[in-house]
Design a protein around this motif. Sequence first.
Motif, short mmCIF file in Angstrom:
data_model
loop_
_atom_site.label_atom_id
_atom_site.label_comp_id
_atom_site.label_asym_id
_atom_site.label_seq_id
_atom_site.Cartn_x
_atom_site.Cartn_y
_atom_site.Cartn_z
N GLU A 104 0.80 -1.22 0.00
CA GLU A 104 0.00 0.00 0.00
C GLU A 104 0.83 1.28 0.00
O GLU A 104 0.28 2.36 0.19
CB GLU A 104 -0.95 -0.01 1.20
N ASN A 105 2.11 1.19 -0.21
CA ASN A 105 2.97 2.38 -0.18
C ASN A 105 3.14 2.96 -1.59
O ASN A 105 4.24 3.09 -2.11
CB ASN A 105 4.34 2.04 0.43
N TRP A 106 2.02 3.32 -2.19
CA TRP A 106 2.02 3.84 -3.56
C TRP A 106 2.23 5.36 -3.58
O TRP A 106 1.69 6.06 -2.72
CB TRP A 106 0.69 3.51 -4.24
N ILE A 107 2.98 5.81 -4.56
CA ILE A 107 3.14 7.24 -4.82
C ILE A 107 2.83 7.47 -6.30
O ILE A 107 2.99 6.57 -7.13
CB ILE A 107 4.55 7.76 -4.47
N ALA A 108 2.36 8.65 -6.62
CA ALA A 108 2.06 8.98 -8.01
C ALA A 108 3.35 8.98 -8.83
O ALA A 108 4.37 9.53 -8.40
CB ALA A 108 1.37 10.34 -8.10
N LEU A 109 3.31 8.36 -9.97
CA LEU A 109 4.47 8.25 -10.85
C LEU A 109 5.06 9.62 -11.15
O LEU A 109 6.27 9.81 -11.10
CB LEU A 109 4.09 7.55 -12.16
#
Length: 189
Positions: A104-109
């Motif tokens: 769940e550690n997503w960041i916007a590209l």
Amino acid sequence: MRALPLMFLLALAACKDDVQQQIVDPVALTPEATGHFCQMNLLEHEGPKAQVHLEGLPGAPLFFSQVRDAVAYMRLPEQTHRILAVWVNDMGAPGADWADPGAENWIALDSAQFVIGSRRDGGMGAPEIVPFADTAAAQAFMAANGGTLVALDDIPDSAVIAPVQIGDDTEDDADFDRRLQSLSNRNEG
């Protein structure tokens, strides 16, 4: 009475905005997630992952076994749907490591910075584009693994789309040649 239809339209527009936001939020990585190109389970591969959300496919992102693959997908002329959002694992997030980049550690590209040219290969064995939200974390990674820090627009096509030699294919080539010769001998007899 005219205010009632106007209020209804405004409420409907607000709902549409909420649905649109849900479409582009990142989806947690689960054991069912498979890579778009390889169709293999993502959790079986090390390194950072990516997800691409497309218009017309709400809540069902395309997952990629490597960030490199997602960037390649975005650059391919065959890509037909409008991209709404792309999310990548933040490899500097607490608990993220190469074996388990996080669910769940997503960041916007487009807000990430990337290490290219490091000694770390991605989940499919190709050189990886390693995303970070924090410059200090990226620099620590580079100190341990080499590479160069770049923004998304500065990633060269050669780091994304160029062919990659993985391992020594000499044995596979020899085996293929033996099997091909065997088939040819059968067809001649």
